[in-house]
Design an enzyme around this catalytic site. Structure first.
Site, mmCIF file in Angstrom:
data_model
loop_
_atom_site.group_PDB
_atom_site.id
_atom_site.type_symbol
_atom_site.label_atom_id
_atom_site.label_comp_id
_atom_site.label_asym_id
_atom_site.label_seq_id
_atom_site.Cartn_x
_atom_site.Cartn_y
_atom_site.Cartn_z
ATOM 1 N N SER A 174 0.957 -1.107 -0.060
ATOM 2 C CA SER A 174 -0.485 -0.082 0.304
ATOM 3 C C SER A 174 0.461 0.809 0.055
ATOM 4 O O SER A 174 1.305 1.298 -0.517
ATOM 5 C CB SER A 174 -0.608 0.372 1.119
ATOM 6 N N GLU A 282 -9.644 -5.222 -4.463
ATOM 7 C CA GLU A 282 -8.102 -4.338 -4.132
ATOM 8 C C GLU A 282 -10.049 -3.716 -2.738
ATOM 9 O O GLU A 282 -9.941 -3.258 -1.655
ATOM 10 C CB GLU A 282 -7.769 -3.835 -4.618
ATOM 11 N N HIS A 391 -7.807 -5.833 -0.018
ATOM 12 C CA HIS A 391 -6.646 -5.166 0.678
ATOM 13 C C HIS A 391 -6.274 -5.032 1.544
ATOM 14 O O HIS A 391 -6.971 -5.620 2.679
ATOM 15 C CB HIS A 391 -6.983 -3.497 0.177
#
Length: 476
Positions: A174, A282, A391
């Site tokens: 990330s 995600e 995610h």
């Protein structure tokens, strides 16, 4: 970690790599740490950097936080690869100590370093006055400067803990992967690493401009009643955190002169092997946080409104391509649109970055993946909401019990992923004996799907699966 595993490792925690950025050092580049001559307690991690409480991450009001942790095999007679982890958290939260590297170290026979860096307003506030304090350096990148200071510490000290200073891999997820992108394009990061890996952030996605960041910084300061930096430096941490938004790194100055995608286009980036990828679903995490977790799941009408606001004149075409009736819920429909195309996490942005890495006379080796195990433990575990492979869920497969335990099939995938990542750190190639073959990224846009049976690990054309040609046609 069980006793047997712990006995195979040595861990040194809370090592200062820079001076505490407090007082007049708030919003200044990291300064050298004070040396020490007596034995130092390395049994506990250092302070978490100042941040708000969010998503179960511990909050903190401590600025004295520039520490790192080193985990090594208990016995090794050779110089080992060093993997330096840059945590995610939207540049606003997180700490290195949240990640247990015992599986990477014990299975991969590598050294893992996890670092803290300044986050939130302390790491990413940009102001014209702050920029003027250090000519040639753009304000708003203190957290990234911390990361480079940590890398310089690792290079200087790697041999002392059994590492090879000429074989350092930076990897992150990330915002941590976004940081890796920026270091790949940073002239001041030259020689600090030999490999780079990123999870769930695309180097093709632009970050903040100087003009926007400094304008936002002025607005932030005025909201606190401050007209100058002296006023801000006098403010206690507790007053600075609540009004901070989502600050990002800033392009400008000699450290980060170009957007990562522009550096890739101009072939002005560090030519090191790259391992990169994203997750199949995600944006389900973010849609859940924005709507379902608040008890306001997306309705069919709201889905159409969101698509129209996102895609304007092309909305009718998008709605025909992604009809809400094709998905279990309107929330999942919206997450799918956002995952395929729409942000730094999106699959099609990842595809663009892979091709930028590969489109030069000296293309770098790119090993691309997509994590697709929809049985993975969820972060939110929200009743009635299927997080899929959302995610951050691949983190559980590299770091021990990051937010849940794995069943036997998931554990097998985890061990394979650990071997891929650590093989890559050792040689720049993730392949090894008894592992499914991972080909370098090339046409026809195939990546390696990381999944449990029955699908298993297999080649996957992610561009086709995420309709990237469709999205590219809307750009033109």
């Amino acid at each position: 970690m069980d006793t047997a595993s712990a006995a195979q490792l040595r861990t040194f925690q809370g090592i200062p790599y820079a001076a505490p950025p407090v007082g007049e050092l708030r919003w200044r580049p990291p300064q050298p740490a004070m040396p020490w001559w007596e034995p130092r307690d390395a049994s506990r991690p250092g302070n978490v950097c100042a941040q708000a409480l969010l998503l179960g991450q511990p909050g903190s009001v401590t600025e004295d936080c520039l520490y790192l942790n080193v985990t090594t095999p208990a016995r090794s007679r050779k110089r080992l690869p060093v993997m330096v982890w840059i945590h995610g958290g939207g540049y606003s939260i997180g700490s290195g100590a949240a990640f247990n590297p015992s599986k990477l170290v014990s299975i991969g026979d590598v050294i893992v370093v996890t670092i803290n860096y300044r986050v939130g307003p302390f790491g990413f506030l940009a102001l014209p006055e702050l920029t003027a304090e250090n000519p040639g350096i753009q304000s708003g990148n203190y957290g990234l400067e911390d990361q480079q200071a940590a890398l310089r510490w690792v290079r200087r000290n790697a041999a002392a803990f059994g590492g090879d200073p000429g074989n350092i891999t930076i990897f992150g997820e990330s915002a941590g992967a976004g940081s890796v992108c920026l270091h790949l394009a940073s002239p001041t990061a030259a020689g600090l690493f030999q490999r780079a890996a990123g999870q769930s952030f695309s180097c093709a996605y632009p970050t903040t401009t100087k003009e926007q960041a400094e304008s936002d910084g002025v607005t932030y300061a005025q909201g606190l009643g401050c007209q100058d930096v002296a006023c801000l430096r006098a403010k206690p941490v507790r007053e600075l955190l609540p009004s901070w938004g989502n600050g990002w790194p800033v392009i400008g100055g000699r450290e980060f002169p170009l957007q990562p995608m522009e550096a890739l286009r101009q072939d002005r980036f560090h030519h090191v092997p790259v391992l990169w990828g994203n997750n199949l679903d995600e944006m389900r995490l973010f849609v859940a946080l924005e709507f379902d977790l608040l008890g306001k799941p997306v309705t069919p009408q709201a889905y159409e409104q969101f698509v129209r606001s996102l895609h304007g004149p092309a909305a009718d075409i998008v709605l025909r391509k992604y009809p809400v009736t094709n998905y279990p819920t309107p929330s999942i429909a919206l997450a799918t649109v956002r995952t395929d195309f729409g942000w730094a996490l999106s699959t099609c942005e990842h595809v663009r970055s892979y091709e930028l890495f590969s489109a030069h006379p000296r293309p770098v080796p790119v090993y691309a993946y997509q994590f697709v195990d929809r049985t993975a433990p969820g972060l939110l575990r929200l009743p009635g909401f299927d997080e899929g492979a959302s995610h951050g869920q691949e983190l559980n497969y590299l770091w021990v019990n990051y937010f849940g335990t794995l069943n036997p099939q998931q554990e097998a995938l985890s061990q394979t992923m650990v071997r891929y990542w650590t093989n890559f750190a050792r040689s720049g190639d993730p392949n090894g004996a008894s592992l499914p073959r991972w080909e370098r990224y090339s046409s026809p846009r195939e990546v390696l799907a990381l999944d449990i049976p029955p699908g298993g690990i297999r080649p996957l054309n992610v561009a086709e699966a995420s309709n990237c040609a469709f999205w590219e046609s809307l750009r033109s």
